[in-house]
Structures are given as structure tokens and as C-alpha cells.
Design an enzyme around this catalytic site. Structure first.
Site, short mmCIF file in Angstrom:
data_model
loop_
_atom_site.label_atom_id
_atom_site.label_comp_id
_atom_site.label_asym_id
_atom_site.label_seq_id
_atom_site.Cartn_x
_atom_site.Cartn_y
_atom_site.Cartn_z
N ARG A 164 6.11 10.46 -15.92
CA ARG A 164 6.70 10.08 -14.63
C ARG A 164 7.30 11.27 -13.88
NH1 ARG A 164 11.33 8.22 -12.13
NH2 ARG A 164 10.93 6.65 -10.53
N LYS A 195 -4.92 0.80 2.40
CA LYS A 195 -4.84 -0.46 1.64
C LYS A 195 -4.24 -0.18 0.26
CE LYS A 195 -7.59 -4.67 0.92
NZ LYS A 195 -6.64 -5.60 1.51
N TYR A 201 -6.61 -0.58 -3.19
CA TYR A 201 -7.44 -1.67 -3.68
C TYR A 201 -8.38 -2.15 -2.60
CZ TYR A 201 -4.70 -5.29 -1.21
OH TYR A 201 -4.10 -6.08 -0.24
N GLU A 230 0.00 -8.57 12.20
CA GLU A 230 -1.06 -9.20 11.38
C GLU A 230 -0.38 -10.10 10.37
OE1 GLU A 230 -3.11 -6.50 8.70
OE2 GLU A 230 -1.32 -5.25 8.51
N ARG A 251 -13.82 1.70 3.83
CA ARG A 251 -12.34 1.65 3.86
C ARG A 251 -11.77 2.17 2.54
NH1 ARG A 251 -9.62 -3.92 5.12
NH2 ARG A 251 -10.35 -4.30 3.01
N1 PDD Z 1 -6.09 -8.84 2.06
N2 PDD Z 1 -4.27 -7.51 6.59
C1 PDD Z 1 -3.73 -7.42 5.36
C2 PDD Z 1 -2.31 -7.00 5.25
C3 PDD Z 1 -4.50 -7.71 4.22
O1 PDD Z 1 -3.97 -7.60 3.00
C4 PDD Z 1 -5.85 -8.12 4.39
C5 PDD Z 1 -6.73 -8.45 3.21
C6 PDD Z 1 -6.37 -8.21 5.68
C7 PDD Z 1 -7.80 -8.60 5.94
O2 PDD Z 1 -8.66 -7.57 5.53
P1 PDD Z 1 -10.16 -7.86 5.09
O3 PDD Z 1 -10.79 -8.61 6.18
O4 PDD Z 1 -10.74 -6.51 4.89
O5 PDD Z 1 -10.10 -8.66 3.80
C8 PDD Z 1 -5.56 -7.89 6.76
C9 PDD Z 1 -6.82 -9.06 0.83
C10 PDD Z 1 -7.88 -10.10 0.94
C11 PDD Z 1 -5.83 -9.30 -0.29
O6 PDD Z 1 -4.80 -8.64 -0.27
O7 PDD Z 1 -6.11 -10.10 -1.19
#
Ligand code: PDD
Length: 287
Positions: free
Chosen positions: A100, A149, A33, A182, A52
Site C-alpha cells: 500500500r 468509468k 470497469y 445523469e 471506452r
Molecule cells: N452503468 N452513467 C453511469 C454513471 C453509469 O454507471 C452507466 C452504466 C451509464 C450508462 O452507460 P452505458 O450505456 O455505457 O452502460 C451512465 C453500468 C451499467 C453499471 O454500473 O452497472
């Protein structure tokens, strides 16, 4: 509230929008996503998020469902139909629908695409930024590919709930070495005692935040010293300032870690300035 979702080629009222029960995103979290901040109806930091997305899909061998240009058109059309100017755009791409079976479905199985848009109350988020937020720490318990992601966010959801129950807005993961990796949905930063901006390096198992990457540039251009170097929760508490970054939070001052005040316990000048500079950058690059 968002009213229209895009699902596999169709714009549908959100209440009627459905995906197949054998979608691999649903059964295996076999999906990636992206989330874009929306300023004045435009997608912020488009290049970083598209790059990304392509990387995440590539790492999982899911084909890009359409060209960047076509995807931009569909994202913008979803935004337009929702009549939302300030908000967040969510895109999910899964490996598609198949009976599945853990191994991949036959080649040519089309990926599934879902897009939704939600409104953000900028006045409320600015008020929150002026006050600052608290974070809690939690042991790092995610898989080894947090650079992709994926929608496999159960540990993140549990960490976020832990934060919420403690009256905080974010949870910072701490690895076996005692270093912050993070946040559950953001990257973590401090301004250390020497005034140096520090955030974890991307050799660590973290998401390469697009906001993080843009802010590194913005900060350098503003003449700040920046180091991609880890810090401990104790270092955050004794730092001058701390903050988090992400498409949802932009740049958000952190004023307490596990109930211990950071610096003077109020948002500091560096985070406050970087928030303004980042928003300027995001608006200027939005498409
Ligand atoms: N999340 N680290 C994690 C684990 C994240 O899920 C996110 C973003 C970030 C920051 O990434 P970016 O600057 O590209 O948004 C760091 C999104 C916003 C979410 O899950 O809603």
C-alpha cells in the site's frame, strides 16, 4: 446465478474466486470497469465498450492488460462457461497488486483482471419497461472525472440506495445549476414539449454512455430530432416522456420524478419505440 469467474488468467468457480488484499482496486478504487449487455450469448455494442475501456485505462495510465482480440476471446469464453445467453458481462481491470502506497506501483506491475457474468430475465425486464419506473433526484456529489468509468462508485451506491428506499429504481444527479447530469448507473433523457429528444452533453461531468451514444444514432436514423442539451427536473416532469439508458436498463421509460408524474404518467410511444429499435441495434452489432 453465475458460476464461473475469470480472475487473472484462470477460470474459477465464483465461490472460490478471490483477489489479493493489496489489490489497488480494493484499496484505492484504482480500477476501471465495463458492463456489456449480452443478447443470445453475444456482447452488445462491442466497439463502444472497448473504446471506452481503452480510454478509461489511458486516462489513468493503466496498461491495457491484453489486446482487444484476446480480451474478446476471454470474455466470450467466460460467457460460454457460464452457459448464459441473456445477461450482463462485468469486466474490472485494476492497477494490480502492490504494497500500500498512494503513488503508482513500479512500472511493469501487471493489472488485475476480473470477469463475471450474470443472467437477466428478459421477460421480467420487458414487463418493467411496459410499466415504467420512478426516479428520485439527488445533489451531484461525485468527483470531476465521471467520464472515466472507475469502480469508485460510493456516491452512486448511496444515491441508488436513496432511490430504492423511496420506491424508485434510479437517482438522477442534479448539479449546482439545477440541471440533471445523469443517473447513478444510467444516462437521463426526455422527450420535450416540442417532441425533441434531449440528453446532457458530454462536456458535462458525466459518463459517456455507450447506450447513449448508440441511441443518438438510432434516434436520428428513425427521423427524431435530437439535442445534447441539459434539462431540469421540472422540465422532465412537464416533458412528454422521460427515460434512462444503460447496458443494464437498455432504454427504460421513466414515469415519475420525485413522485411527480412525467407526461401522462405511463410509458410514452417514443421511449417504447426507441427501446425496440435499440434492442434491434444491439442484437445486430453483438459479437
Ligand atoms: N452503468 N452513467 C453511469 C454513471 C453509469 O454507471 C452507466 C452504466 C451509464 C450508462 O452507460 P452505458 O450505456 O455505457 O452502460 C451512465 C453500468 C451499467 C453499471 O454500473 O452497472
Amino acid at each position: 446465478m453465475s458460476r464461473i469467474a475469470y480472475v487473472n488468467g484462470r477460470f474459477t468457480p465464483k465461490s472460490d474466486a478471490v483477489v489479493h488484499i493489496e489489490d489497488r482496486g480494493y484499496q484505492f478504487a484504482d480500477a476501471v470497469y465495463e458492463v456489456w449487455a449480452l443478447f443470445d450469448g453475444k456482447l452488445a455494442d462491442p466497439e463502444g465498450h472497448f473504446a471506452r475501456l481503452e480510454r478509461s485505462l489511458g486516462e489513468l495510465k493503466i496498461p491495457m492488460p491484453m489486446s482487444r482480440a484476446a480480451l474478446t476471446t476471454v470474455l466470450r469464453e467466460t460467457v460460454r462457461r457460464n452457459r448464459i445467453r441473456e445477461g450482463l458481462v462485468y469486466l474490472q481491470v485494476s492497477r494490480g497488486v502492490a504494497t500500500r502506497d498512494h503513488a503508482f506501483p513500479p512500472e511493469g506491475t501487471p493489472p488485475s483482471i476480473v470477469i463475471t457474468v450474470s443472467r437477466v430475465d428478459r421477460e421480467a425486464t420487458e414487463a418493467r419497461a411496459r410499466k415504467g419506473v420512478s426516479v428520485v433526484t439527488t445533489p451531484e456529489n461525485r468527483w470531476g472525472r465521471c467520464d472515466i468509468k472507475t469502480v469508485g462508485l460510493l456516491p452512486n451506491a448511496l444515491a441508488k440506495q436513496k432511490a430504492r428506499e423511496a420506491g424508485a429504481v434510479e437517482a438522477w444527479y442534479v448539479d449546482d445549476l439545477g440541471l440533471v447530469t445523469e443517473g447513478a448507473s444510467s444516462n437521463a433523457w426526455i422527450v420535450d414539449g416540442d417532441g425533441v429528444l434531449r440528453t446532457r452533453d458530454t462536456n458535462a461531468n458525466i459518463l459517456r454512455g455507450v447506450t447513449r451514444l448508440s441511441l443518438l444514432d438510432v434516434a436520428r436514423q428513425a427521423g427524431l430530432k435530437v439535442e445534447e442539451r441539459p434539462f431540469t427536473p421540472d422540465e422532465a416532469v412537464s416533458a412528454r416522456e422521460a427515460f434512462i439508458t444503460g447496458a443494464g436498463t437498455l432504454v427504460l421509460p421513466v414515469v415519475a420524478v420525485d413522485g411527480r408524474p412525467v407526461g401522462s404518467g405511463v410509458p410514452g410511444p417514443v421511449a417504447t419505440r426507441l427501446r425496440a429499435l435499440y434492442i434491434e441495434h444491439a442484437k445486430a452489432t453483438a459479437v
